[in-house]
Scaffold this motif. Structure first.
Motif, PDB file in Angstrom:
ATOM      1  N   SER A 293     -10.263  -6.535   4.377  1.00  0.00           N
ATOM      2  CA  SER A 293      -9.604  -6.090   5.608  1.00  0.00           C
ATOM      3  C   SER A 293      -8.118  -6.425   5.613  1.00  0.00           C
ATOM      4  O   SER A 293      -7.342  -5.784   6.327  1.00  0.00           O
ATOM      5  CB  SER A 293     -10.285  -6.721   6.830  1.00  0.00           C
ATOM      6  OG  SER A 293      -9.992  -8.104   6.934  1.00  0.00           O
ATOM      7  N   GLN A 294      -7.732  -7.421   4.823  1.00  0.00           N
ATOM      8  CA  GLN A 294      -6.323  -7.807   4.748  1.00  0.00           C
ATOM      9  C   GLN A 294      -5.540  -6.958   3.751  1.00  0.00           C
ATOM     10  O   GLN A 294      -4.313  -7.026   3.709  1.00  0.00           O
ATOM     11  CB  GLN A 294      -6.214  -9.287   4.337  1.00  0.00           C
ATOM     12  CG  GLN A 294      -6.883 -10.246   5.305  1.00  0.00           C
ATOM     13  CD  GLN A 294      -7.003 -11.652   4.741  1.00  0.00           C
ATOM     14  OE1 GLN A 294      -6.355 -12.004   3.760  1.00  0.00           O
ATOM     15  NE2 GLN A 294      -7.853 -12.464   5.365  1.00  0.00           N
ATOM     16  N   LYS A 295      -6.264  -6.158   2.960  1.00  0.00           N
ATOM     17  CA  LYS A 295      -5.616  -5.415   1.883  1.00  0.00           C
ATOM     18  C   LYS A 295      -5.612  -3.904   2.102  1.00  0.00           C
ATOM     19  O   LYS A 295      -5.020  -3.178   1.299  1.00  0.00           O
ATOM     20  CB  LYS A 295      -6.334  -5.709   0.546  1.00  0.00           C
ATOM     21  CG  LYS A 295      -6.424  -7.185   0.193  1.00  0.00           C
ATOM     22  CD  LYS A 295      -5.060  -7.815  -0.015  1.00  0.00           C
ATOM     23  CE  LYS A 295      -5.192  -9.284  -0.391  1.00  0.00           C
ATOM     24  NZ  LYS A 295      -3.856  -9.920  -0.581  1.00  0.00           N
ATOM     25  N   VAL A 296      -6.271  -3.432   3.153  1.00  0.00           N
ATOM     26  CA  VAL A 296      -6.357  -1.990   3.385  1.00  0.00           C
ATOM     27  C   VAL A 296      -5.802  -1.650   4.765  1.00  0.00           C
ATOM     28  O   VAL A 296      -5.694  -2.504   5.640  1.00  0.00           O
ATOM     29  CB  VAL A 296      -7.812  -1.485   3.263  1.00  0.00           C
ATOM     30  CG1 VAL A 296      -8.359  -1.732   1.858  1.00  0.00           C
ATOM     31  CG2 VAL A 296      -8.708  -2.146   4.299  1.00  0.00           C
ATOM     32  N   GLY A 297      -5.479  -0.379   4.935  1.00  0.00           N
ATOM     33  CA  GLY A 297      -4.907   0.059   6.203  1.00  0.00           C
ATOM     34  C   GLY A 297      -5.906   0.717   7.117  1.00  0.00           C
ATOM     35  O   GLY A 297      -5.534   1.295   8.139  1.00  0.00           O
ATOM     36  N   CYS A 298      -7.197   0.664   6.757  1.00  0.00           N
ATOM     37  CA  CYS A 298      -8.232   1.293   7.575  1.00  0.00           C
ATOM     38  C   CYS A 298      -9.137   0.222   8.180  1.00  0.00           C
ATOM     39  O   CYS A 298      -9.007  -0.962   7.879  1.00  0.00           O
ATOM     40  CB  CYS A 298      -9.058   2.266   6.727  1.00  0.00           C
ATOM     41  SG  CYS A 298      -9.996   1.464   5.413  1.00  0.00           S
TER      42      CYS A 298
ATOM     43  N   LEU B 231      -8.826   2.322  -3.327  1.00  0.00           N
ATOM     44  CA  LEU B 231      -9.441   3.066  -2.231  1.00  0.00           C
ATOM     45  C   LEU B 231      -8.450   3.295  -1.096  1.00  0.00           C
ATOM     46  O   LEU B 231      -8.430   4.351  -0.470  1.00  0.00           O
ATOM     47  CB  LEU B 231     -10.669   2.322  -1.707  1.00  0.00           C
ATOM     48  CG  LEU B 231     -11.865   2.282  -2.661  1.00  0.00           C
ATOM     49  CD1 LEU B 231     -12.963   1.397  -2.090  1.00  0.00           C
ATOM     50  CD2 LEU B 231     -12.405   3.688  -2.911  1.00  0.00           C
ATOM     51  N   ASN B 232      -7.620   2.299  -0.822  1.00  0.00           N
ATOM     52  CA  ASN B 232      -6.652   2.416   0.261  1.00  0.00           C
ATOM     53  C   ASN B 232      -5.669   3.551   0.010  1.00  0.00           C
ATOM     54  O   ASN B 232      -5.230   4.230   0.943  1.00  0.00           O
ATOM     55  CB  ASN B 232      -5.897   1.095   0.427  1.00  0.00           C
ATOM     56  CG  ASN B 232      -5.131   1.016   1.729  1.00  0.00           C
ATOM     57  OD1 ASN B 232      -5.675   1.267   2.801  1.00  0.00           O
ATOM     58  ND2 ASN B 232      -3.854   0.682   1.651  1.00  0.00           N
ATOM     59  N   ALA B 233      -5.334   3.773  -1.269  1.00  0.00           N
ATOM     60  CA  ALA B 233      -4.411   4.857  -1.619  1.00  0.00           C
ATOM     61  C   ALA B 233      -5.011   6.224  -1.315  1.00  0.00           C
ATOM     62  O   ALA B 233      -4.282   7.217  -1.163  1.00  0.00           O
ATOM     63  CB  ALA B 233      -4.034   4.768  -3.096  1.00  0.00           C
ATOM     64  N   MET B 234      -6.346   6.292  -1.201  1.00  0.00           N
ATOM     65  CA  MET B 234      -7.017   7.547  -0.870  1.00  0.00           C
ATOM     66  C   MET B 234      -7.109   7.773   0.637  1.00  0.00           C
ATOM     67  O   MET B 234      -7.598   8.801   1.081  1.00  0.00           O
ATOM     68  CB  MET B 234      -8.429   7.556  -1.482  1.00  0.00           C
ATOM     69  CG  MET B 234      -8.424   7.416  -2.992  1.00  0.00           C
ATOM     70  SD  MET B 234     -10.118   7.339  -3.661  1.00  0.00           S
ATOM     71  CE  MET B 234      -9.778   6.925  -5.373  1.00  0.00           C
ATOM     72  N   ARG B 235      -6.645   6.788   1.407  1.00  0.00           N
ATOM     73  CA  ARG B 235      -6.546   6.860   2.865  1.00  0.00           C
ATOM     74  C   ARG B 235      -7.870   7.166   3.587  1.00  0.00           C
ATOM     75  O   ARG B 235      -7.960   8.138   4.344  1.00  0.00           O
ATOM     76  CB  ARG B 235      -5.477   7.861   3.285  1.00  0.00           C
ATOM     77  CG  ARG B 235      -4.083   7.465   2.827  1.00  0.00           C
ATOM     78  CD  ARG B 235      -2.999   8.269   3.504  1.00  0.00           C
ATOM     79  NE  ARG B 235      -1.685   7.761   3.167  1.00  0.00           N
ATOM     80  CZ  ARG B 235      -1.089   6.729   3.754  1.00  0.00           C
ATOM     81  NH1 ARG B 235      -1.714   6.083   4.720  1.00  0.00           N
ATOM     82  NH2 ARG B 235       0.118   6.326   3.404  1.00  0.00           N
TER      83      ARG B 235
END
Length: 325
Positions: free
Chosen positions: A133-138, A111-115
């Motif tokens: 929350s520790q694994k994504v940039g959103c 999911l994070n790769a989809m921003r």
């Protein structure tokens, strides 16, 4: 704060959220909680007036990732995001790669790769939202994790109480029933106490947490004593799916001793209000006669305020993101 003061708040200029994520009631303090409540009050007024959607989150994407069934929370987050102008993707976990064995972290990385801009997560495991929350940039919003917390429910409950009573600092709130398995109870205890309310826990010994004496609440195992003088009676769902072993004799016996009906409500203070986070087990923890009486029940108001409170959270997180860019 008066209603006139609330209407002066600019719904398009929310204060930035105090943290990068909303995982726990402890992410707030009295000042930031009050700011969110004031903003949510403004959104509630706009929603009731049938105002057009805002464009505050135009161009942003909110992903609802619900590993547990949900009606109120999932739908209210989706409606809230759309009323702020965001694009919303609700992931059907039952048809996703999770069913093929994909881990929570792998799902997060994908999911994070989809921003996305915001990830709203509900999961059966306590701490799942914090892990994501520790694994994504959103920004990540905890929509309920195991027995841990459900902070947006506590926020909407506080908004409901503030609209009903004005000042919450003088309230005595009895949280009744299956406290041991309730993430709603944990978040509500934290936020209500933070805002100055007095909180009681009421239920059979088998359904009160073993560490309840450290929660800063009065604990009652007698319904009449626990409700005496209370301004608010907050009933909790009997969460049979989370129980290990037989903690109650039967649902019929449970209702007899712990279910809220007209007679038991008379034990509370005159004018007491009734709440329930839903879904309700009618005839188990609450009688329909009480739940459906709008002169005492705030349950439908809670559902309505869920959209406004979650709009405030999403808008505030979006403002934080913009401020950081």
């Amino acid at each position: 704060m008066t209603q006139a003061d609330v209407t002066e708040i600019d719904p398009n200029r929310p204060a930035p959220f105090p943290r990068a994520h909303f995982l726990s009631a402890a992410d707030l303090n009295p000042a930031t909680a009050t700011e969110l409540l004031d903003l949510a009050d403004t959104y509630a007024t706009l929603n009731r007036a049938g105002a057009a959607p805002l464009d505050l989150m135009r161009g942003r994407t909110v992903v609802n990732l619900f590993f547990e069934n949900s009606t109120r929370t999932s739908a209210s987050f989706e409606i809230a995001a759309k009323r702020l102008g965001a694009e919303v993707v609700t992931m059907p976990v039952a048809a996703s790669s999770v069913k093929k064995g994909e881990t929570l972290i792998d799902t997060a990385v994908t999911l994070n790769a989809m921003r996305p801009d915001v990830l709203v997560v509900r999961h059966a495991a306590s701490g799942a939202a914090a892990l994501l929350s520790q694994k994504v940039g959103c920004a990540v919003v905890n929509a309920g994790d195991g027995r841990h917390e459900h902070p947006t429910q506590a926020l909407l409950d506080l908004l409901t109480l503030r609209r009903a009573f004005g000042d919450v600092t003088s309230l005595t709130v009895a949280i009744c029933g299956d406290v041991a398995h309730s993430r709603v109870a944990r978040s509500n205890v934290a936020l209500l106490q933070m805002m100055g309310a007095r909180v009681r826990l009421v239920g059979p010994p088998t359904l009160i947490p073993g560490d309840a004496d450290r929660w800063g609440c009065e604990v009652f195992h007698d319904m009449r004593e626990g409700l005496a003088g209370c301004d608010v009676v907050m009933m909790l769902r009997l969460q049979l799916e989370r129980m290990e072993g037989a903690l109650i004799p039967s649902t019929r016996e449970y209702f007899r001793f712990w279910g809220l009906d007209r007679e038991k409500l008379t034990w509370a203070a005159p004018g007491a209000k009734v709440m329930h986070p839903g879904p309700m087990n009618r005839g188990v923890e609450i009688d329909s006669d009480v739940a459906d009486d709008l002169s005492v029940s705030l349950i439908q108001e809670q559902v309505e305020m869920g959209v406004a409170a979650r709009m405030a959270v999403l808008a505030s997180l979006s403002a934080r993101t913009e401020a950081a860019q």
